[in-house]
Design a protein around this motif. Structure first.
Motif, PDB file in Angstrom:
ATOM      1  N   GLN A  72       0.904  -1.108   0.345  1.00 26.17           N
ATOM      2  CA  GLN A  72      -0.239  -0.213  -0.138  1.00 26.17           C
ATOM      3  C   GLN A  72       1.099   0.867   0.559  1.00 26.17           C
ATOM      4  N   THR A  73       2.002   0.909   0.669  1.00 23.18           N
ATOM      5  CA  THR A  73       2.933   2.195   0.694  1.00 23.18           C
ATOM      6  C   THR A  73       3.641   2.585  -0.709  1.00 23.18           C
ATOM      7  N   LYS A  74       3.819   1.623  -1.615  1.00 17.95           N
ATOM      8  CA  LYS A  74       5.137   1.494  -2.658  1.00 17.95           C
ATOM      9  C   LYS A  74       6.202   1.322  -2.010  1.00 17.95           C
ATOM     10  N   ALA A  75       6.781   0.416  -0.694  1.00 22.71           N
ATOM     11  CA  ALA A  75       6.959   0.353   0.041  1.00 22.71           C
ATOM     12  C   ALA A  75       8.855  -0.645  -0.596  1.00 22.71           C
ATOM     13  N   THR A  76      10.230  -0.187  -0.277  1.00 20.85           N
ATOM     14  CA  THR A  76      11.525  -1.357  -0.244  1.00 20.85           C
ATOM     15  C   THR A  76      11.472  -1.114   0.868  1.00 20.85           C
ATOM     16  N   ILE A  77      12.996  -2.364   1.101  1.00 20.62           N
ATOM     17  CA  ILE A  77      14.071  -2.610   1.954  1.00 20.62           C
ATOM     18  C   ILE A  77      14.422  -1.833   2.069  1.00 20.62           C
ATOM     19  N   LYS A  78      15.185  -1.609   3.670  1.00 17.50           N
ATOM     20  CA  LYS A  78      16.606  -0.694   3.792  1.00 17.50           C
ATOM     21  C   LYS A  78      17.077  -1.500   4.865  1.00 17.50           C
ATOM     22  N   LEU A  79      18.581  -1.793   4.275  1.00 15.00           N
ATOM     23  CA  LEU A  79      19.565  -2.208   5.570  1.00 15.00           C
ATOM     24  C   LEU A  79      20.512  -1.979   5.572  1.00 15.00           C
ATOM     25  N   GLY A  80      20.646  -0.200   5.113  1.00 15.52           N
ATOM     26  CA  GLY A  80      21.601   0.642   5.682  1.00 15.52           C
ATOM     27  C   GLY A  80      21.717   2.169   4.950  1.00 15.52           C
ATOM     28  N   ILE A  81      22.421   2.919   5.124  1.00 14.24           N
ATOM     29  CA  ILE A  81      22.616   3.797   4.103  1.00 14.24           C
ATOM     30  C   ILE A  81      24.348   3.912   3.969  1.00 14.24           C
ATOM     31  N   GLU A  82      24.605   4.003   2.391  1.00 13.93           N
ATOM     32  CA  GLU A  82      25.572   4.222   2.028  1.00 13.93           C
ATOM     33  C   GLU A  82      25.961   5.620   1.979  1.00 13.93           C
ATOM     34  N   PHE A  83      27.438   5.461   2.515  1.00 21.06           N
ATOM     35  CA  PHE A  83      27.937   7.378   2.320  1.00 21.06           C
ATOM     36  C   PHE A  83      29.019   7.500   1.517  1.00 21.06           C
ATOM     37  N   GLU A  84      28.974   7.840   0.864  1.00 19.56           N
ATOM     38  CA  GLU A  84      29.508   8.537  -0.600  1.00 19.56           C
ATOM     39  C   GLU A  84      30.527   9.665  -0.235  1.00 19.56           C
ATOM     40  N   HIS A  85      32.386   9.693  -0.280  1.00 18.87           N
ATOM     41  CA  HIS A  85      32.727  11.134  -0.899  1.00 18.87           C
ATOM     42  C   HIS A  85      32.292  11.712   0.286  1.00 18.87           C
ATOM     43  N   TRP A  86      32.063  10.914   1.702  1.00 26.29           N
ATOM     44  CA  TRP A  86      32.194  11.845   2.815  1.00 26.29           C
ATOM     45  C   TRP A  86      33.464  11.720   3.451  1.00 26.29           C
TER      46      TRP A  86
END
Length: 494
Positions: A72-86
Motif C-alpha cells: 500500500q505504501t510502495k515500500a522497499t526494504i532498507k538494510l542500511g545507508i551508503e555514504f559516498e565521498h564523506w
C-alpha cells in the motif's frame, strides 16, 4: 486546578499527525477520545521516505501486516545507508543495520577484528546486512546458523503520503474523528491552558490535551506559547533542501544512498514506483539555482515534476511540552535527514507521551521529564550527524567541509572520538538511539582507526582469531545463497 485528560486533539495530518492518532487510538481506544484537525488545502513536506528499524515495531504494535504495508505504501526494504565521498572524494562505506559478527564474553566483536588487521577482511565482511545489501538480496531472517548469529535487521523506504493515507484510514476505523478546517483562533483559560480551537468554517474544537503536528511553523507551540528555539546551525551548516522524485531505477537496491557534494549532500531513496531525491545545502555557500542544478545533474533518471525548495533551521524547541500542549514532528524541531531519523523522532515522541500520559491532571514534573528526555534524544542524534561532517577529509578549502573539520564540537562528541581513537572502545547511554555498531561504522568509515584494542582479544591465539573470523565470513557467504533477491521479495508482497 485539576485537568482530567479525556479528549486529545491533534492539530495537523501528514505522517506525524496520523502516526500520533493511530497509536493513541490503538492504545487508548476505551479510555480516551482522539480528534485530528487537518485541511486539504495545507500541504505537507512529505520527503521523509527513509526509516530506521524501530518503525517495524511501530507497525507491529498497530497490527499492520508487513506485506500489506509494503504493497500500500510502495515500500522497499532498507538494510542500511551508503555514504559516498564523506571521508574524501572517492570514499564509500555503509552504515549497515544490525550486528557485526559475534561478541565473545564481555568483548565486543570488533576488538578481535582490530587485533588482526590488516590480515582480517574488511569489518563489513562480518555484517550480514551489508553483504545482503550490496548483493541486492533480502529475506526476513532474524536469526541464522542454528540461532547463534543475528540475521537481517531491516527498515523501509516508503511513500510518506501513502503511509499517512494508510494511517488515516486505520485511525478513523479505530474511532478517531477527522475534522476538516484551518485554525483561526486559539482560546486559553486563566492558566494559559488551551481550551479550544476555532476553525475557519466556524466549528469550535474543545480538548484537554493538544498535540501540535502543524509542521515547521509550529502553530501552537511557536505562535501561541512563543517557545524559544535552540539552533544547531553553528555545527550543522545546511539550512535548505531541494527535493524532487525521478523515475524508478532498476535494480531497486535495498539501501539509501547519501552522496556528499560541494557544500552539501544528496539523498537517493528507491521506492517501487519512483526514486526520491534531494539535495541538502548551505544557502550561504551555494545559491538556490546552483543547488537545484546540481541536484538535477545528478539524478539517475528523468525528474518527475519540478523540484521543491525547503527552508529549515537545524535545532529543537527549548520545550516540546508547555501547559497542555506538546509538539510532535517538525513543530518540535528538525534534524536534517542524514541518518533517516525524522520519522523515528515522531515515533519516539508518541511513545514517550504514552509512557507519561497524564491521568487525573497535567502536572509540571511530568512535563519536565518529557522535555528532559526529548532534549537528550535530540542532542544524541545531533552528535551523530555532526560526526559525519566533522570527520570529513575532503580537500575543498572554501566550503562547509573545511569549516566543519575546523569547528569546535560538543564535549560529549569529543570524548567519544578520543576514546575510540585511543582504545577502540565505544560506550552508549541507555537512551541512545544509535548502537555501538552505528558509531563504529561511521568512525571507521570516515578514517579513524583505533590505536589499540581490548587485551581480552588476546585470550585466544592469533591463529584461533583468524579462524574465528574466517568461519564467520564463510557462514555469512553461505547464508546469502539462501536469500531471495530484493525485487523477488517485493513481488511476493503483491
Amino acid at each position: 486546578m485539576a485537568t482530567n485528560v479525556n479528549h486529545i486533539v491533534v492539530l495537523g495530518g501528514g505522517t506525524a499527525g496520523w502516526m500520533t492518532a493511530a497509536l493513541l487510538s490503538k492504545l487508548y481506544k476505551d479510555c480516551l477520545s482522539v480528534s485530528l484537525i487537518e485541511s486539504d488545502d495545507i500541504g505537507t513536506i512529505g520527503v521523509g521516505e527513509a526509516t530506521i528499524p524501530p518503525l517495524k515495531i511501530f507497525n507491529d504494535v498497530l497490527g499492520i501486516d508487513e506485506k500489506a504495508f509494503i504493497q500500500q505504501t510502495k515500500a522497499t526494504i532498507k538494510l542500511g545507508i551508503e555514504f559516498e565521498h564523506w571521508g574524501k572524494v572517492g570514499d564509500k562505506y555503509m552504515h549497515a543495520f544490525g550486528e557485526f559478527g559475534k561478541d565473545i564474553g564481555y568483548t565486543a566483536f570488533h576488538h578481535y577484528w582490530l587485533a588482526d588487521k590488516p590480515e582480517a577482511k574488511s569489518l563489513w565482511d562480518y555484517s550480514f546486512n551489508y553483504q545482503a545489501a550490496i548483493e541486492g538480496k533480502f529475506s526476513p531472517t532474524p536469526r541464522i546458523h542454528n540461532n547463534q548469529l543475528a540475521g537481517i535487521t531491516h527498515a523501509y523506504h516508503f511513500d510518506a503520503g501513502l503511509y499517512a493515507k494508510l494511517l488515516r484510514k486505520y485511525s478513523i476505523d479505530k474511532g478517531v474523528k477527522r475534522i476538516e478546517g484551518k485554525v483561526i483562533q486559539v482560546t486559553q483559560d486563566e492558566r494559559e491552558f488551551i481550551t479550544s480551537l476555532t476553525l475557519d468554517n466556524g466549528n469550535t474544537v474543545k480538548g484537554d490535551l493538544f498535540i501540535d503536528c502543524s509542521g515547521l511553523h509550529g502553530m501552537l507551540l511557536d505562535n501561541v506559547f512563543k517557545v524559544g528555539f535552540d539552533s544547531y546551525q553553528h555545527w550543522l551548516p545546511c539550512d535548505s533542501a531541494w527535493a524532487v522524485p525521478c523515475e524508478k531505477v532498476e535494480p531497486i537496491v535495498p539501501y539509501t544512498r547519501s552522496i556528499a557534494h560541494k557544500n552539501g549532500w544528496q539523498w537517493r531513496i528507491p521506492l517501487q514506483h519512483r526514486t526520491g531525491n534531494g539535495l541538502v545545502f548551505a544557502s550561504n555557500k551555494m545559491s538556490d539555482d546552483e543547488a537545484k542544478q546540481l541536484l538535477l545533474d545528478n539524478l539517475d533518471a528523468p525528474a518527475i515534476g519540478e523540484p521543491r525548495l525547503i527552508r529549515f533551521t537545524p535545532g529543537r524547541r527549548q520545550q516540546q511540552w508547555v501547559k497542555n500542549c506538546l509538539a510532535i514532528g517538525l513543530s518540535s524541531g528538525f534534524l536534517e535527514p542524514l541518518e533517516s531519523t525524522s520519522i523515528h523522532l515522531v515515533q519516539t515522541a508518541i511513545i514517550r507521551l504514552t509512557k507519561l500520559m497524564p491521568h487525573a491532571q497535567i502536572n509540571q514534573p511530568l512535563i519536565d521529564e518529557y522535555n528532559r528526555q526529548s532534549k537528550v534524544e535530540f542532542e544524541q542524534i545531533r552528535d551523530v550527524i555532526i560526526l559525519h561532517y566533522h570527520l570529513n577529509t575532503r580537500s575543498e578549502l572554501d566550503d562547509i567541509w573545511h569549516d566543519c573539520r575546523a569547528m569546535d564540537i560538543p564535549e560529549s562528541l569529543k570524548h567519544k572520538i578520543a576514546l575510540f581513537k585511543a582504545t577502540g572502545n565505544l560506550f552508549r547511554h541507555q537512551e541512545d538511539l544509535f548502537t555501538n555498531e552505528a558509531w563504529l561504522q561511521i568512525m571507521l568509515g570516515q578514517g579513524i582507526m583505533p590505536e589499540d584494542y581490548n587485551p581480552l582479544a588476546n585470550m585466544i591465539t592469533k591463529a584461533q582469531r583468524l579462524e574465528f573470523l574466517a568461519n564467520l565470513n564463510a557462514i555469512y557467504r553461505q547464508q546469502l545463497t539462501l536469500l531471495t533477491s530484493h525485487e523477488q521479495f517485493l513481488t511476493s508482497c503483491g
